[in-house]
Design an enzyme around this catalytic site. Structure first.
Site, mmCIF file in Angstrom:
data_model
loop_
_atom_site.group_PDB
_atom_site.id
_atom_site.type_symbol
_atom_site.label_atom_id
_atom_site.label_comp_id
_atom_site.label_asym_id
_atom_site.label_seq_id
_atom_site.Cartn_x
_atom_site.Cartn_y
_atom_site.Cartn_z
ATOM 1 N N TYR A 113 0.872 -1.176 0.000
ATOM 2 C CA TYR A 113 0.000 0.000 0.000
ATOM 3 C C TYR A 113 0.908 1.225 0.000
ATOM 4 O O TYR A 113 1.724 1.412 0.905
ATOM 5 C CB TYR A 113 -0.894 0.015 1.234
ATOM 6 C CG TYR A 113 -1.903 1.145 1.222
ATOM 7 C CD1 TYR A 113 -3.090 1.021 0.506
ATOM 8 C CD2 TYR A 113 -1.662 2.328 1.901
ATOM 9 C CE1 TYR A 113 -4.006 2.050 0.472
ATOM 10 C CE2 TYR A 113 -2.573 3.366 1.869
ATOM 11 C CZ TYR A 113 -3.743 3.227 1.149
ATOM 12 O OH TYR A 113 -4.652 4.264 1.111
ATOM 13 N N TYR A 161 -11.350 -4.578 6.393
ATOM 14 C CA TYR A 161 -11.073 -3.193 6.779
ATOM 15 C C TYR A 161 -11.095 -3.013 8.298
ATOM 16 O O TYR A 161 -10.522 -2.071 8.820
ATOM 17 C CB TYR A 161 -12.123 -2.267 6.171
ATOM 18 C CG TYR A 161 -12.037 -2.101 4.673
ATOM 19 C CD1 TYR A 161 -10.975 -2.608 3.934
ATOM 20 C CD2 TYR A 161 -13.035 -1.424 3.986
ATOM 21 C CE1 TYR A 161 -10.903 -2.448 2.568
ATOM 22 C CE2 TYR A 161 -12.976 -1.251 2.605
ATOM 23 C CZ TYR A 161 -11.915 -1.765 1.911
ATOM 24 O OH TYR A 161 -11.846 -1.591 0.552
#
Length: 355
Positions: free
Chosen positions: A219, A314
């Protein structure tokens, strides 16, 4: 657009010229869509690493062109990375030790100094040392399977299950590029597709089988200060999507940096949520003496079939316990936020997530 000293600062590259506006007025909408799609596809072709394709069989949309693909994180204003003089490599390892795979003996590899202790291998004396916090000389494990394994380069079970920080060898290590402790730093090796899902916007998948423990990608984004992150959240408003992720893996760090992946980053920006995910995020460090800046890497937590959408949770419980704020559909979860319906479709779906 930014506001500095009371004056508005505008990026001139985003303002259309009169010629551009004239052309836009004369052009058909379908032509504009075609050119936007072609431009995004061109950027993907030029992006280093394994191929990334764009697939949309549902409508005429294309991901935003104001997103810039970057190979590594960009340091924002006020962000400082530890200098090269703080990087210490392993000193006793060599490229052709034993099986010729670089680092081979955990007790010789200095890069594992801060790695998690392999408690299953402790004798009574070592157990006492461990309880006193004297861990430097205790048994450790290398994070990845070696080349002679059935799953070379994949995370070993102790790391895959525990989420302990992964310490890879670095540019100062004499073990060489063949070392089995160099995986994430070599970049993405799997070909991916950004594709349009049925109900959840853009998603990410692979055309080939991904093995359990296999590295997918990191990421990435702009690394900014916590103060700057708060300013961006306040100026964007509650309804605007956010792609912020705190680098707070190590509790000794006060006021940690934040990664903002809204306008620059990698293809992992397009990974959706699932309550039954096939991927997880892990901390990967190349400098054991720098706890402020490190990589956030996605690994498969089970075998993933070809064309199966890549997902991660998440609301990762392990990451919550570590104190990390997690990106949720582009929005960062914050205490007190209202709940919204989850559309992951998993059998164990929690039905709701934070907005």
């Amino acid at each position: 657009m930014e506001i500095q000293g009371g004056a508005r600062k505008v990026d001139a590259t985003l303002i259309p010229t009169p010629a551009m506006e004239s052309t836009a007025m004369r052009s058909a909408t379908k032509d504009a869509r075609k050119h936007i799609r072609a431009e995004f596809a061109r950027r993907l072709r030029e992006f280093p690493g394994a191929c990334v394709a764009l697939v949309n069989t549902r409508d005429h949309q294309t991901p935003p062109l104001n997103f810039r693909f970057i190979e590594k994180c960009v340091l924002g204003e006020g962000v400082y990375q530890a200098g090269d003089n703080t990087i210490l490599g392993c000193t006793q390892c060599r490229p052709h030790m034993g099986q010729g795979i670089g680092c081979e003996y955990t007790q010789k590899c200095d890069c594992l100094e801060y790695a998690a202790v392999d408690e299953r291998r402790l004798n009574e004396q070592q157990r006492e040392m461990f309880e006193r916090g004297e861990t430097a000389s205790l048994p450790k494990r290398f994070p990845y399977f070696g080349p002679t394994s059935a799953t070379p380069g994949c995370l070993v079970k102790s790391y895959l299950d525990s989420r302990n920080c992964i310490y890879e060898c670095n540019q100062r290590c004499p073990c060489g590029p063949i070392c089995k402790s160099r995986v994430v730093q070599k970049g993405r090796q799997v070909e991916l597709e950004i594709f349009k899902t049925v109900e959840r916007g853009w998603g990410l998948r692979c055309n080939k089988i991904i093995r359990k423990g296999q590295f997918i990608d990191t990421y990435r984004g702009e690394i900014i200060t916590n103060e700057e992150a708060e300013k961006r959240e306040e100026s964007s408003g509650a309804s605007k999507e956010s792609y912020l992720y705190n680098l707070d893996k190590f509790p000794e760090i006060e006021d940690p940096y934040v990664i903002d992946g809204e306008f620059m980053g990698g293809v992992t920006r397009f990974i959706n949520h699932s309550c039954d995910p096939n991927c997880r995020q892990y901390t990967v460090s190349y400098n054991k003496n720098d706890a402020r800046i490190y990589d956030l890497a996605f690994f498969a937590v089970r075998d993933i079939a070809a064309k199966e959408e890549l997902t991660f949770d998440y609301l990762d419980k392990d990451e919550e316990e570590a104190g990390n704020d997690v990106v949720i559909n582009g929005s960062q979860r914050q205490d007190g936020d209202d709940m919204f319906l989850c559309r992951c479709g998993a059998k164990n779906c929690r039905r709701t997530l934070w907005k």
